[in-house]
Motif scaffolding. Structure first.
Motif, PDB file in Angstrom:
ATOM      1  N   VAL A  13       0.861  -1.178   0.000  1.00 32.74           N
ATOM      2  CA  VAL A  13       0.000   0.000   0.000  1.00 32.74           C
ATOM      3  C   VAL A  13       0.901   1.233   0.000  1.00 32.74           C
ATOM      4  N   ALA A  14       0.528   2.255  -0.769  1.00 30.92           N
ATOM      5  CA  ALA A  14       1.281   3.511  -0.813  1.00 30.92           C
ATOM      6  C   ALA A  14       0.699   4.473   0.219  1.00 30.92           C
ATOM      7  N   PHE A  15       1.565   5.039   1.045  1.00 29.11           N
ATOM      8  CA  PHE A  15       1.184   6.038   2.035  1.00 29.11           C
ATOM      9  C   PHE A  15       1.788   7.364   1.592  1.00 29.11           C
ATOM     10  N   LYS A  16       0.952   8.429   1.513  1.00 27.62           N
ATOM     11  CA  LYS A  16       1.418   9.728   1.024  1.00 27.62           C
ATOM     12  C   LYS A  16       1.294  10.764   2.133  1.00 27.62           C
ATOM     13  N   ASP A  17       2.405  11.413   2.445  1.00 23.53           N
ATOM     14  CA  ASP A  17       2.435  12.496   3.423  1.00 23.53           C
ATOM     15  C   ASP A  17       1.965  13.760   2.709  1.00 23.53           C
ATOM     16  N   MET A  18       0.833  14.314   3.111  1.00 21.37           N
ATOM     17  CA  MET A  18       0.247  15.449   2.419  1.00 21.37           C
ATOM     18  C   MET A  18       0.984  16.756   2.698  1.00 21.37           C
ATOM     19  N   GLU A  22       5.703  13.328   0.141  1.00 17.52           N
ATOM     20  CA  GLU A  22       6.536  12.131   0.084  1.00 17.52           C
ATOM     21  C   GLU A  22       5.646  10.886   0.108  1.00 17.52           C
ATOM     22  N   VAL A  23       6.011   9.887  -0.683  1.00 15.22           N
ATOM     23  CA  VAL A  23       5.251   8.643  -0.779  1.00 15.22           C
ATOM     24  C   VAL A  23       6.163   7.486  -0.403  1.00 15.22           C
ATOM     25  N   PHE A  24       5.654   6.591   0.440  1.00 12.95           N
ATOM     26  CA  PHE A  24       6.401   5.372   0.740  1.00 12.95           C
ATOM     27  C   PHE A  24       5.458   4.191   0.685  1.00 12.95           C
ATOM     28  N   ILE A  25       6.001   3.036   0.414  1.00 15.57           N
ATOM     29  CA  ILE A  25       5.208   1.826   0.239  1.00 15.57           C
ATOM     30  C   ILE A  25       5.512   0.870   1.375  1.00 15.57           C
ATOM     31  N   THR A  51       3.898  12.404   8.884  1.00 21.41           N
ATOM     32  CA  THR A  51       4.641  11.156   9.041  1.00 21.41           C
ATOM     33  C   THR A  51       6.009  11.494   9.633  1.00 21.41           C
ATOM     34  N   SER A  52       6.838  10.498   9.747  1.00 20.85           N
ATOM     35  CA  SER A  52       8.170  10.740  10.294  1.00 20.85           C
ATOM     36  C   SER A  52       9.001  11.644   9.384  1.00 20.85           C
ATOM     37  N   SER A  53       8.668  11.725   8.101  1.00 22.00           N
ATOM     38  CA  SER A  53       9.424  12.588   7.190  1.00 22.00           C
ATOM     39  C   SER A  53       9.057  14.058   7.327  1.00 22.00           C
ATOM     40  N   PHE A  57       9.802  16.327  15.421  1.00 22.36           N
ATOM     41  CA  PHE A  57      10.670  15.518  16.284  1.00 22.36           C
ATOM     42  C   PHE A  57      11.710  14.766  15.468  1.00 22.36           C
ATOM     43  N   TYR A  58      11.302  14.226  14.321  1.00 25.80           N
ATOM     44  CA  TYR A  58      12.213  13.433  13.496  1.00 25.80           C
ATOM     45  C   TYR A  58      13.052  14.280  12.551  1.00 25.80           C
ATOM     46  N   THR A  59      12.521  15.416  12.107  1.00 26.82           N
ATOM     47  CA  THR A  59      13.245  16.243  11.147  1.00 26.82           C
ATOM     48  C   THR A  59      14.149  17.266  11.820  1.00 26.82           C
ATOM     49  N   GLY A  60      13.848  17.627  13.062  1.00 25.89           N
ATOM     50  CA  GLY A  60      14.623  18.639  13.761  1.00 25.89           C
ATOM     51  C   GLY A  60      14.232  20.046  13.372  1.00 25.89           C
ATOM     52  N   LYS A  61      13.216  20.192  12.536  1.00 25.04           N
ATOM     53  CA  LYS A  61      12.737  21.506  12.101  1.00 25.04           C
ATOM     54  C   LYS A  61      11.378  21.779  12.739  1.00 25.04           C
ATOM     55  N   GLN A  62      11.175  22.990  13.156  1.00 21.74           N
ATOM     56  CA  GLN A  62       9.894  23.379  13.728  1.00 21.74           C
ATOM     57  C   GLN A  62       9.023  23.979  12.631  1.00 21.74           C
ATOM     58  N   THR A  63       8.235  23.136  11.977  1.00 20.94           N
ATOM     59  CA  THR A  63       7.332  23.612  10.937  1.00 20.94           C
ATOM     60  C   THR A  63       5.907  23.443  11.418  1.00 20.94           C
ATOM     61  N   LEU A  64       5.051  24.329  10.997  1.00 21.98           N
ATOM     62  CA  LEU A  64       3.654  24.295  11.395  1.00 21.98           C
ATOM     63  C   LEU A  64       2.840  23.699  10.260  1.00 21.98           C
TER      64      LEU A  64
END
Length: 87
Positions: A13-18, A22-25, A51-53, A57-64
């Motif tokens: 199944v493909a999961f897409k981070d909106m 980014e898409v991962f399977i 997602t983790s991407s 917490f995982y990226t180290g960037k504070q994005t809203l």
């Protein structure tokens, strides 16, 4: 493993981070109506808000992640069409 307690319908199944597109399977049993084609193969598509991407917490960037703003942008963009359809 015990027999008869695990689902039989595991499939890719493909999961897409909106937030960053980014898409991962991965393998999953989730049901979905949408599909996406990747490298000539059609996969069921699951859209995720974060997602983790894209998680700070995982990226180290504070994005809203502004999901409410996306809805407002959509409504403003297509308000003219909605008004025409009502007439």
């Amino acid at each position: 493993m015990k027999k008869g307690i695990h689902p039989d319908n595991y499939r890719p199944v493909a999961f897409k981070d909106m937030s960053n597109e980014e898409v991962f399977i991965s393998r999953s049993t989730i049901n979905t109506k949408e599909t996406i084609e990747i490298d000539g193969v059609t996969y069921p598509l699951v859209k995720l808000e974060i997602t983790s991407s894209s998680h700070p917490f995982y990226t180290g960037k504070q994005t809203l992640v502004d999901t409410a703003g996306r809805v407002d942008k959509f409504m403003n963009r297509y308000a003219k069409r909605m008004d025409k359809n009502k007439k």
